[in-house]
Design a protein around this motif. Structure first.
Motif, PDB file in Angstrom:
ATOM      1  N   VAL A 226       0.838  -1.205   0.000  1.00 20.06           N
ATOM      2  CA  VAL A 226       0.000   0.000   0.000  1.00 20.06           C
ATOM      3  C   VAL A 226       0.873   1.255   0.000  1.00 20.06           C
ATOM      4  O   VAL A 226       0.583   2.225  -0.726  1.00 20.06           O
ATOM      5  N   GLU A 227       1.936   1.253   0.785  1.00 20.22           N
ATOM      6  CA  GLU A 227       2.836   2.402   0.807  1.00 20.22           C
ATOM      7  C   GLU A 227       3.513   2.597  -0.540  1.00 20.22           C
ATOM      8  O   GLU A 227       3.734   3.733  -0.978  1.00 20.22           O
ATOM      9  N   TRP A 228       3.846   1.498  -1.211  1.00 21.17           N
ATOM     10  CA  TRP A 228       4.447   1.607  -2.547  1.00 21.17           C
ATOM     11  C   TRP A 228       3.435   2.173  -3.545  1.00 21.17           C
ATOM     12  O   TRP A 228       3.780   3.010  -4.381  1.00 21.17           O
ATOM     13  N   ALA A 229       2.168   1.703  -3.476  1.00 20.41           N
ATOM     14  CA  ALA A 229       1.154   2.179  -4.418  1.00 20.41           C
ATOM     15  C   ALA A 229       0.834   3.655  -4.212  1.00 20.41           C
ATOM     16  O   ALA A 229       0.543   4.377  -5.178  1.00 20.41           O
ATOM     17  N   LYS A 230       0.883   4.121  -2.952  1.00 20.57           N
ATOM     18  CA  LYS A 230       0.567   5.515  -2.656  1.00 20.57           C
ATOM     19  C   LYS A 230       1.808   6.391  -2.528  1.00 20.57           C
ATOM     20  O   LYS A 230       1.684   7.572  -2.199  1.00 20.57           O
ATOM     21  N   GLY A 231       2.964   5.833  -2.800  1.00 22.16           N
ATOM     22  CA  GLY A 231       4.209   6.580  -2.630  1.00 22.16           C
ATOM     23  C   GLY A 231       4.537   7.474  -3.804  1.00 22.16           C
ATOM     24  O   GLY A 231       3.769   7.621  -4.763  1.00 22.16           O
ATOM     25  N   GLU A 232       5.725   8.047  -3.736  1.00 22.14           N
ATOM     26  CA  GLU A 232       6.166   8.987  -4.761  1.00 22.14           C
ATOM     27  C   GLU A 232       6.432   8.308  -6.097  1.00 22.14           C
ATOM     28  O   GLU A 232       6.343   8.944  -7.146  1.00 22.14           O
ATOM     29  N   LYS A 233       6.769   7.014  -6.076  1.00 24.03           N
ATOM     30  CA  LYS A 233       7.063   6.322  -7.331  1.00 24.03           C
ATOM     31  C   LYS A 233       5.834   6.262  -8.232  1.00 24.03           C
ATOM     32  O   LYS A 233       5.958   6.267  -9.462  1.00 24.03           O
ATOM     33  N   ASN A 234       4.674   6.181  -7.642  1.00 22.59           N
ATOM     34  CA  ASN A 234       3.442   6.089  -8.426  1.00 22.59           C
ATOM     35  C   ASN A 234       2.621   7.375  -8.390  1.00 22.59           C
ATOM     36  O   ASN A 234       1.454   7.378  -8.784  1.00 22.59           O
ATOM     37  N   ARG A 235       3.209   8.441  -7.920  1.00 23.35           N
ATOM     38  CA  ARG A 235       2.484   9.709  -7.831  1.00 23.35           C
ATOM     39  C   ARG A 235       2.075  10.207  -9.214  1.00 23.35           C
ATOM     40  O   ARG A 235       0.953  10.662  -9.415  1.00 23.35           O
ATOM     41  N   GLU A 236       2.974  10.081 -10.185  1.00 19.46           N
ATOM     42  CA  GLU A 236       2.675  10.552 -11.533  1.00 19.46           C
ATOM     43  C   GLU A 236       1.577   9.713 -12.177  1.00 19.46           C
ATOM     44  O   GLU A 236       0.723  10.230 -12.906  1.00 19.46           O
ATOM     45  N   ILE A 237       1.583   8.415 -11.915  1.00 21.46           N
ATOM     46  CA  ILE A 237       0.537   7.548 -12.456  1.00 21.46           C
ATOM     47  C   ILE A 237      -0.817   7.939 -11.889  1.00 21.46           C
ATOM     48  O   ILE A 237      -1.823   8.024 -12.610  1.00 21.46           O
ATOM     49  N   ARG A 238      -0.869   8.204 -10.594  1.00 16.92           N
ATOM     50  CA  ARG A 238      -2.138   8.597  -9.969  1.00 16.92           C
ATOM     51  C   ARG A 238      -2.581   9.976 -10.448  1.00 16.92           C
ATOM     52  O   ARG A 238      -3.775  10.239 -10.562  1.00 16.92           O
ATOM     53  N   ARG A 239      -1.624  10.852 -10.751  1.00 11.26           N
ATOM     54  CA  ARG A 239      -1.990  12.179 -11.248  1.00 11.26           C
ATOM     55  C   ARG A 239      -2.611  12.073 -12.631  1.00 11.26           C
ATOM     56  O   ARG A 239      -3.637  12.704 -12.921  1.00 11.26           O
ATOM     57  N   ILE A 240      -2.007  11.270 -13.505  1.00 12.08           N
ATOM     58  CA  ILE A 240      -2.528  11.121 -14.858  1.00 12.08           C
ATOM     59  C   ILE A 240      -3.867  10.393 -14.842  1.00 12.08           C
ATOM     60  O   ILE A 240      -4.782  10.709 -15.616  1.00 12.08           O
ATOM     61  N   ALA A 241      -4.024   9.440 -13.926  1.00 11.51           N
ATOM     62  CA  ALA A 241      -5.288   8.712 -13.822  1.00 11.51           C
ATOM     63  C   ALA A 241      -6.404   9.573 -13.265  1.00 11.51           C
ATOM     64  O   ALA A 241      -7.574   9.237 -13.385  1.00 11.51           O
ATOM     65  N   GLY A 242      -6.061  10.689 -12.621  1.00  8.05           N
ATOM     66  CA  GLY A 242      -7.069  11.593 -12.094  1.00  8.05           C
ATOM     67  C   GLY A 242      -7.505  11.299 -10.690  1.00  8.05           C
ATOM     68  O   GLY A 242      -8.506  11.854 -10.228  1.00  8.05           O
TER      69      GLY A 242
END
Length: 245
Positions: A126-142
């Motif tokens: 969960v920390e990996w999914a919500k971390g900085e590594k996936n921040r850009e993916i979550r931003r693009i996904a909205g």
């Protein structure tokens, strides 16, 4: 068109956005198709393992969090710190919770510590999914809300994912009405299928008659079996005397 093609087409934009967020800005169509196919296969494997665990654990296909976690371990998403045998030995050798003093709070602290220890792999994921590594993916996904100041007018607005935005862009009469009855929208209203030129008017009527016919055949089967066992006396075979002269 194959039955999986619409779902692969819907999965393709999500894979493209993930690749874009990871830093890729171009690829051949064959490469993208391969990545989409691998993603679809992996998601299908995860779903199949979840359904298998649900049926094995509680004899029903409605999964719970334990079934999903076991499927994620089977597919390599979660890497447990201990093997199955090590977990069994650890559970057998460690002190039972009942032996801890409840009045001093030692039992509650030990239970909390064991919970954190047992769910360490899930917490890490969960920390990996919500971390900085996936921040850009979550931003693009909205799904990542921007940090806005109190004076900005967009403070109360919620961001939408790219698929909802795309559907609204191509829909002039409303998302629900345009995509109703498709894989993108709400299910359509069931309508009876009329059979033209046959002895029945609908498929339901045909199914009902088929069931009645099968029930009648099953009811008449014992009577026919008993009738076939009865043989007239006149039909009994008589011994034949052979002339030896």
């Amino acid at each position: 068109m194959s039955v999986h093609e619409p779902f692969n087409t819907l999965l393709r934009p999500a894979v493209l956005h993930i690749l874009r967020a990871a830093g890729f800005h171009g690829a051949r169509p064959s490469v993208v198709d391969t990545v989409v196919d691998l993603t679809a296969r992996y998601m299908m494997l995860l779903a199949e393992r979840t359904a298998y665990n649900a049926y094995s654990n509680h004899n029903d296909l409605t999964p719970d969090i334990t079934d999903v976690r076991m499927a994620m371990q089977d597919c390599g998403l979660l890497v447990p710190t201990l093997t199955g045998a090590e977990e069994i030995w650890k559970e057998m050798l460690r002190k039972p919770l009942e032996d801890y003093d409840e009045h001093t709070g030692a039992r509650a602290k030990e239970a909390k510590r064991r919970l954190v220890e047992d769910t360490a792999d899930v917490t890490e994921f969960v920390e990996w999914a919500k971390g900085e590594k996936n921040r850009e993916i979550r931003r693009i996904a909205g799904v990542l809300k921007p940090t806005l100041s109190a004076t900005e007018a967009l403070d109360a607005l919620e961001m939408e994912d790219y698929l909802t935005t795309l559907m609204k862009k191509h829909s002039k009469t409303g998302v629900e009405s345009r995509f109703q009855g498709t894989v993108l929208g709400l299910p359509g209203d069931p309508k009876p299928v009329r059979v033209e030129g046959g002895p029945v008017d609908s498929i339901d009527d045909w199914c009902r008659r088929t069931r009645e016919k099968a029930a009648k055949a099953a009811k008449d089967a014992p009577v026919k079996a008993e009738t076939s066992k009865q043989t007239p006396e006149s039909s009994e075979k008589l011994p034949v005397e052979m002339d030896t002269q």
